[in-house]
Structure formats: C-alpha cells, structure tokens
Design a protein around this motif. Structure first.
Motif, PDB file in Angstrom:
ATOM      1  N   ILE A  46     -31.862  11.249 -10.308  1.00  0.00           N
ATOM      2  CA  ILE A  46     -32.892  11.706 -11.247  1.00  0.00           C
ATOM      3  C   ILE A  46     -32.975  13.226 -11.148  1.00  0.00           C
ATOM      4  CG2 ILE A  46     -34.848  11.333  -9.665  1.00  0.00           C
ATOM      5  CD1 ILE A  46     -36.469  10.481 -12.205  1.00  0.00           C
ATOM      6  N   ASP A  47     -33.111  13.858 -12.324  1.00  0.00           N
ATOM      7  CA  ASP A  47     -33.066  15.315 -12.437  1.00  0.00           C
ATOM      8  C   ASP A  47     -34.486  15.830 -12.625  1.00  0.00           C
ATOM      9  OD1 ASP A  47     -31.754  17.763 -12.650  1.00  0.00           O
ATOM     10  OD2 ASP A  47     -31.411  17.582 -14.807  1.00  0.00           O
ATOM     11  N   THR A  48     -35.235  15.900 -11.534  1.00  0.00           N
ATOM     12  CA  THR A  48     -36.627  16.337 -11.613  1.00  0.00           C
ATOM     13  C   THR A  48     -37.136  16.668 -10.214  1.00  0.00           C
ATOM     14  OG1 THR A  48     -38.862  15.728 -12.368  1.00  0.00           O
ATOM     15  CG2 THR A  48     -37.596  13.996 -11.338  1.00  0.00           C
ATOM     16  N   THR A  87     -32.562  18.922  -8.173  1.00  0.00           N
ATOM     17  CA  THR A  87     -33.626  19.831  -8.608  1.00  0.00           C
ATOM     18  C   THR A  87     -32.954  21.166  -8.913  1.00  0.00           C
ATOM     19  OG1 THR A  87     -34.008  20.679  -6.376  1.00  0.00           O
ATOM     20  CG2 THR A  87     -35.278  18.744  -7.019  1.00  0.00           C
ATOM     21  N   ASN A  88     -33.708  22.048  -9.526  1.00  0.00           N
ATOM     22  CA  ASN A  88     -33.262  23.441  -9.673  1.00  0.00           C
ATOM     23  C   ASN A  88     -34.522  24.299  -9.668  1.00  0.00           C
ATOM     24  OD1 ASN A  88     -34.285  23.585 -12.371  1.00  0.00           O
ATOM     25  ND2 ASN A  88     -32.392  22.698 -13.166  1.00  0.00           N
ATOM     26  N   PRO A  89     -34.380  25.617  -9.601  1.00  0.00           N
ATOM     27  CA  PRO A  89     -35.578  26.469  -9.532  1.00  0.00           C
ATOM     28  C   PRO A  89     -36.510  26.282 -10.727  1.00  0.00           C
ATOM     29  CG  PRO A  89     -33.649  27.703  -8.831  1.00  0.00           C
ATOM     30  CD  PRO A  89     -33.138  26.399  -9.371  1.00  0.00           C
ATOM     31  N   VAL A 123     -26.911  21.283  -0.451  1.00  0.00           N
ATOM     32  CA  VAL A 123     -27.200  22.668  -0.844  1.00  0.00           C
ATOM     33  C   VAL A 123     -26.515  22.980  -2.174  1.00  0.00           C
ATOM     34  CG1 VAL A 123     -27.015  25.089  -0.181  1.00  0.00           C
ATOM     35  CG2 VAL A 123     -27.449  23.349   1.571  1.00  0.00           C
ATOM     36  N   LYS A 124     -27.345  23.388  -3.143  1.00  0.00           N
ATOM     37  CA  LYS A 124     -26.830  23.665  -4.486  1.00  0.00           C
ATOM     38  C   LYS A 124     -26.518  25.160  -4.592  1.00  0.00           C
ATOM     39  CE  LYS A 124     -28.116  21.800  -8.980  1.00  0.00           C
ATOM     40  NZ  LYS A 124     -29.273  21.560  -9.840  1.00  0.00           N
ATOM     41  N   VAL A 125     -25.289  25.441  -4.985  1.00  0.00           N
ATOM     42  CA  VAL A 125     -24.774  26.817  -4.971  1.00  0.00           C
ATOM     43  C   VAL A 125     -24.261  27.165  -6.366  1.00  0.00           C
ATOM     44  CG1 VAL A 125     -22.936  28.251  -3.984  1.00  0.00           C
ATOM     45  CG2 VAL A 125     -24.079  26.561  -2.546  1.00  0.00           C
ATOM     46  N   GLY A 155     -25.444  18.957 -21.693  1.00  0.00           N
ATOM     47  CA  GLY A 155     -26.403  19.244 -22.778  1.00  0.00           C
ATOM     48  C   GLY A 155     -26.373  20.699 -23.212  1.00  0.00           C
ATOM     49  N   ARG A 156     -26.225  21.608 -22.245  1.00  0.00           N
ATOM     50  CA  ARG A 156     -26.254  23.035 -22.611  1.00  0.00           C
ATOM     51  C   ARG A 156     -25.012  23.425 -23.418  1.00  0.00           C
ATOM     52  NH1 ARG A 156     -29.184  26.404 -17.684  1.00  0.00           N
ATOM     53  NH2 ARG A 156     -30.689  24.763 -17.181  1.00  0.00           N
ATOM     54  N   ILE A 157     -23.895  22.718 -23.192  1.00  0.00           N
ATOM     55  CA  ILE A 157     -22.698  22.977 -24.022  1.00  0.00           C
ATOM     56  C   ILE A 157     -22.934  22.395 -25.414  1.00  0.00           C
ATOM     57  CG2 ILE A 157     -20.214  22.593 -24.276  1.00  0.00           C
ATOM     58  CD1 ILE A 157     -19.994  22.452 -21.227  1.00  0.00           C
ATOM     59  N   ALA A 210     -24.379  16.750 -15.380  1.00  0.00           N
ATOM     60  CA  ALA A 210     -25.744  17.298 -15.384  1.00  0.00           C
ATOM     61  C   ALA A 210     -26.123  17.746 -16.795  1.00  0.00           C
ATOM     62  CB  ALA A 210     -25.816  18.464 -14.413  1.00  0.00           C
ATOM     63  N   SER A 211     -27.380  18.181 -16.918  1.00  0.00           N
ATOM     64  CA  SER A 211     -27.908  18.578 -18.230  1.00  0.00           C
ATOM     65  C   SER A 211     -27.747  17.417 -19.217  1.00  0.00           C
ATOM     66  CB  SER A 211     -27.177  19.836 -18.723  1.00  0.00           C
ATOM     67  OG  SER A 211     -27.787  20.370 -19.863  1.00  0.00           O
ATOM     68  N   ILE A 212     -28.104  16.237 -18.709  1.00  0.00           N
ATOM     69  CA  ILE A 212     -28.046  15.003 -19.503  1.00  0.00           C
ATOM     70  C   ILE A 212     -29.342  14.905 -20.297  1.00  0.00           C
ATOM     71  CG2 ILE A 212     -28.185  12.472 -19.249  1.00  0.00           C
ATOM     72  CD1 ILE A 212     -25.359  13.372 -18.714  1.00  0.00           C
ATOM     73  N   ARG A 213     -29.217  14.604 -21.587  1.00  0.00           N
ATOM     74  CA  ARG A 213     -30.415  14.627 -22.441  1.00  0.00           C
ATOM     75  C   ARG A 213     -30.826  13.248 -22.946  1.00  0.00           C
ATOM     76  NH1 ARG A 213     -29.915  20.209 -23.941  1.00  0.00           N
ATOM     77  NH2 ARG A 213     -29.989  21.124 -21.879  1.00  0.00           N
ATOM     78  N   ASN A 214     -29.905  12.266 -22.927  1.00  0.00           N
ATOM     79  CA  ASN A 214     -30.228  10.960 -23.533  1.00  0.00           C
ATOM     80  C   ASN A 214     -29.310   9.861 -22.985  1.00  0.00           C
ATOM     81  OD1 ASN A 214     -27.720  11.090 -25.046  1.00  0.00           O
ATOM     82  ND2 ASN A 214     -28.739  12.643 -26.289  1.00  0.00           N
TER      83      ASN A 214
HETATM   84  C1  E4P Z   1     -29.119  19.615 -12.516  1.00  0.00           C
HETATM   85  O1  E4P Z   1     -28.517  19.695 -11.485  1.00  0.00           O
HETATM   86  C2  E4P Z   1     -29.185  20.711 -13.502  1.00  0.00           C
HETATM   87  O2  E4P Z   1     -29.802  21.823 -12.963  1.00  0.00           O
HETATM   88  C3  E4P Z   1     -29.897  20.202 -14.721  1.00  0.00           C
HETATM   89  O3  E4P Z   1     -29.323  18.968 -15.090  1.00  0.00           O
HETATM   90  C4  E4P Z   1     -29.911  21.176 -15.885  1.00  0.00           C
HETATM   91  O4  E4P Z   1     -30.455  20.522 -16.987  1.00  0.00           O
HETATM   92  P1  E4P Z   1     -30.999  21.290 -18.285  1.00  0.00           P
HETATM   93  O5  E4P Z   1     -29.840  21.863 -18.994  1.00  0.00           O
HETATM   94  O6  E4P Z   1     -31.674  20.234 -19.079  1.00  0.00           O
HETATM   95  O7  E4P Z   1     -31.933  22.355 -17.796  1.00  0.00           O
END
Ligand code: E4P
Length: 218
Positions: free
Chosen positions: A5-7, A27-29, A86-88, A135-137, A167-171
């Motif tokens: 889960i991305d939260t 998670t991310n910042p 650790v996320k880098v 998703g961002r692409i 990642a950046s999964i929207r649906n």
């Molecule tokens: C997860 O590791 C990423 O930081 C996250 O999926 C980014 O998603 P977003 O493009 O919806 O912000």
C-alpha cells in the motif's frame, strides 16, 4: 505478485492489512507530509508505528541527496525496524549509496525511475527494489506501463534479481496491467486495491442468489 500500500495513513494501512493480502508499505516525503507528520523524530516514530502494523517491507525515503548524508540517514532508518527498506532517489550519489547499502546488507528501493536505463543502473548497484513511476509517465501522455515490460525484459535477459515495484499506480487497470507486464510488486492507494473487488455482475449475481435463497426458505 506482492501488494504494497502506497500511503503513510495508519488507518488505511490497517484496513488493507485486515484484508489479509498486504505484503508491505511504501511511503515518500509527500505522503508523510500529507499525514501532517513533520520533524525527524516524529517522522521516525511514524515509521515505527507503520512497522508495528505491517510485518512486510516498509519503504522509508532519505531526504539527503549527498552520499554521506544518505548513508547516515539510511543507517538511522534501518535501525527503526528490521522491515525498513531505505528508499534512495535515482541520482548519481544514490547509485553509490545503493552499492554501499548492499554491502551493509540494508534493503533498498530505488525511487523516481522513469527509464529502463535507470532501472539497469539501479539493479547493477544492487537495489532490492526498483520503482518505476507509471502514473506520472501516463500524466505526460506516454504509456507508463511500457516501462514495466522494458525493465522486465532487461532484468530477465540479464538475470538481475532486483524486484520491479510498479509505483505511481492510480487505478485497478494499472494493477492488472502491471501484473501482466511482469511486475514483482505493485504499490497502490487503498482505493485502487479496493476497486479490484468491483464488478456489477458480482453485485447483481449476489443479490439474485440471496433473493432466491430467501424465497426458497418461505
Ligand atoms: C511510491 O513508492 C511512490 O513514491 C509513489 O507511488 C508515487 O506516486 P504518485 O505519482 O501518485 O505520487
């Protein structure tokens, strides 16, 4: 395929865990900020709370962008719990940090990956996970999912064991397509996971079964 889960929302993490299908958390910042968690000590306490809910991998992102800072921060994050990854970020010092964390046997997730070349470097540096941002692409009117297929092809051909974490999964469609493209893991908002449950024929079928059962019982 693993489901993360991305939260950083504790209630949503608990809800996903109760489903019984949750393998980890990313998670991310930005996600931490969304929960109103600020200051290093509070952020680290929040990671601990997440790790107390979930036994699988929990990605915690470094804020530093220089090698020494990333290593210091990564070691501190890894001390919070055994399941911290650790996320880098995919930057030059990030690659060096991935190599060092690998030597230290600290798990890593290379984030902000937008090309197969970046994914190749991350794998070569020994990343545990690589995070292509689908998703961002898509947001730029390109087909994000092609990146998962490309990375899958490169990793399979070259025998890398870095796991592809979509990642950046929207649906829900993203989740199914990531599975078809060879992702090892998808990290999704809770809504996207729950959307997989939905089909009108399931609702209609269940209503009919219950109706027939009730009629027969009369
Ligand atoms: C997860 O590791 C990423 O930081 C996250 O999926 C980014 O998603 P977003 O493009 O919806 O912000």
């Amino acid at each position: 395929m693993k489901f993360f889960i991305d939260t950083a929302n504790l209630a949503q993490i608990s809800e996903a865990k109760e489903l019984g299908i949750l393998d980890g958390v990313t998670t991310n910042p930005s996600l931490m900020a969304k929960e109103g968690v600020t200051g290093k000590s509070n952020i680290y306490k929040h990671y601990k709370k997440i790790c107390d809910i979930v036994s699988g991998d929990v990605s915690a992102e470094v804020i530093s962008t220089d090698f020494a800072g990333m290593i210091k921060e990564g070691k501190e994050l890894a001390m919070i719990s055994d399941n911290i990854v650790v996320k880098v970020p995919m930057i030059k010092d990030g690659i060096k940090a991935l190599v060092e964390f690998n030597k230290l046997e600290i798990k890593t997730n290379c984030t902000l990956v937008f090309s197969a070349g970046q994914a190749l470097l991350a794998a070569k540096a020994g990343a545990t996970y690589v995070s292509p941002f689908i998703g961002r692409i898509d947001d730029m009117s390109w087909t994000g999912m092609n990146l998962i297929s490309d990375i899958f092809e490169v990793y399979s051909m070259q025998g890398f064991d870095t796991e592809i974490l979509a990642a950046s999964i929207r649906n829900g469609l993203h989740i199914v397509d990531a599975a078809k493209a060879g992702a090892d893991v998808v990290t999704c908002p809770l809504d996207a996971i729950l959307s997989l449950l939905k089909h009108p024929l399931t609702d209609i079928g269940l209503a009919k079964f219950l109706e027939d059962h009730a009629k027969a019982a009369k």
